[in-house]
Design a protein around this motif. Sequence first.
Motif, short mmCIF file in Angstrom:
data_model
loop_
_atom_site.label_atom_id
_atom_site.label_comp_id
_atom_site.label_asym_id
_atom_site.label_seq_id
_atom_site.Cartn_x
_atom_site.Cartn_y
_atom_site.Cartn_z
N ILE A 1 40.33 37.43 47.93
CA ILE A 1 39.67 38.74 47.86
C ILE A 1 39.08 39.13 49.21
O ILE A 1 39.16 40.28 49.62
CB ILE A 1 38.60 38.74 46.75
CG1 ILE A 1 39.29 38.68 45.38
CG2 ILE A 1 37.70 39.97 46.85
CD1 ILE A 1 38.36 38.39 44.23
N SER B 1 46.36 43.37 41.87
CA SER B 1 45.37 43.43 40.80
C SER B 1 45.71 42.47 39.66
O SER B 1 44.82 41.87 39.07
CB SER B 1 45.25 44.85 40.26
OG SER B 1 44.86 45.71 41.29
N GLU C 1 40.46 48.85 40.33
CA GLU C 1 39.18 49.09 39.68
C GLU C 1 39.00 48.18 38.48
O GLU C 1 37.93 47.62 38.26
CB GLU C 1 39.04 50.56 39.26
CG GLU C 1 38.87 51.53 40.40
CD GLU C 1 40.18 51.85 41.13
OE1 GLU C 1 41.27 51.68 40.51
OE2 GLU C 1 40.11 52.21 42.30
N PRO D 1 41.76 45.56 50.04
CA PRO D 1 41.89 46.04 48.66
C PRO D 1 43.19 46.79 48.38
O PRO D 1 43.78 46.64 47.31
CB PRO D 1 40.68 46.96 48.48
CG PRO D 1 39.69 46.48 49.47
CD PRO D 1 40.49 45.95 50.63
N ILE E 1 36.42 40.68 37.90
CA ILE E 1 35.72 39.76 38.81
C ILE E 1 34.24 39.67 38.41
O ILE E 1 33.68 38.58 38.29
CB ILE E 1 35.86 40.21 40.27
CG1 ILE E 1 37.32 40.04 40.73
CG2 ILE E 1 34.91 39.42 41.18
CD1 ILE E 1 37.63 40.73 42.04
N GLU E 2 33.61 40.81 38.20
CA GLU E 2 32.19 40.81 37.82
C GLU E 2 31.97 40.14 36.47
O GLU E 2 31.02 39.37 36.30
CB GLU E 2 31.64 42.24 37.83
CG GLU E 2 31.54 42.84 39.21
CD GLU E 2 30.81 41.94 40.19
OE1 GLU E 2 29.70 41.45 39.87
OE2 GLU E 2 31.33 41.71 41.30
N LYS F 1 38.36 44.67 39.67
CA LYS F 1 36.97 44.49 40.10
C LYS F 1 36.05 44.26 38.91
O LYS F 1 35.12 43.44 38.98
CB LYS F 1 36.50 45.70 40.91
CG LYS F 1 37.13 45.77 42.29
CD LYS F 1 36.70 47.03 43.03
CE LYS F 1 37.38 47.15 44.37
NZ LYS F 1 37.04 48.39 45.07
N ARG F 2 36.29 44.97 37.82
CA ARG F 2 35.51 44.74 36.60
C ARG F 2 35.70 43.32 36.11
O ARG F 2 34.75 42.67 35.65
CB ARG F 2 35.95 45.70 35.48
CG ARG F 2 35.38 47.08 35.58
CD ARG F 2 35.79 47.98 34.43
NE ARG F 2 35.40 47.44 33.13
CZ ARG F 2 36.03 47.72 32.00
NH1 ARG F 2 37.07 48.53 31.99
NH2 ARG F 2 35.62 47.20 30.86
#
Length: 118
Positions: free
Chosen positions: A13, A23, A93, A18, A99-100, A96-97
């Motif tokens: 990452i 993804s 996007e 990006p 990952i969190e 990224k969700r």
Amino acid sequence: KIEEKKKFLEVSIKAIPPEKMNSNFIVESCYDIIMELLRAKMFSQGYNAGNSQEAEVSYIKNLGFEESDIRFMDELRYYRNGIKYYGKNFSIEYAKRMIEFTKTISVRIKALTRINEL
């Protein structure tokens, strides 16, 4: 093994811009990390779901996770299967969700586990 996957994902990452990041790689990696943690937790309590990923996902309910986390984890399972078997593609996007979510749920699962070497 889990820590190696997490470190590889983190390095990837940071190193890959990006707009060039895959993804689907992120989504699959996040899924693998969470599932390995869940399997280790299940095993430490004497459980084995066999080949049932749905059973593994539903196990997080036994760990006291909220319904929204369970739904999100089941969504991740479903989408990961879409990548693996049907060629589904996801946006950065969504990745990224993931990952969190992986960061949050990993910390919580580890906190519930006596095995510190996960």
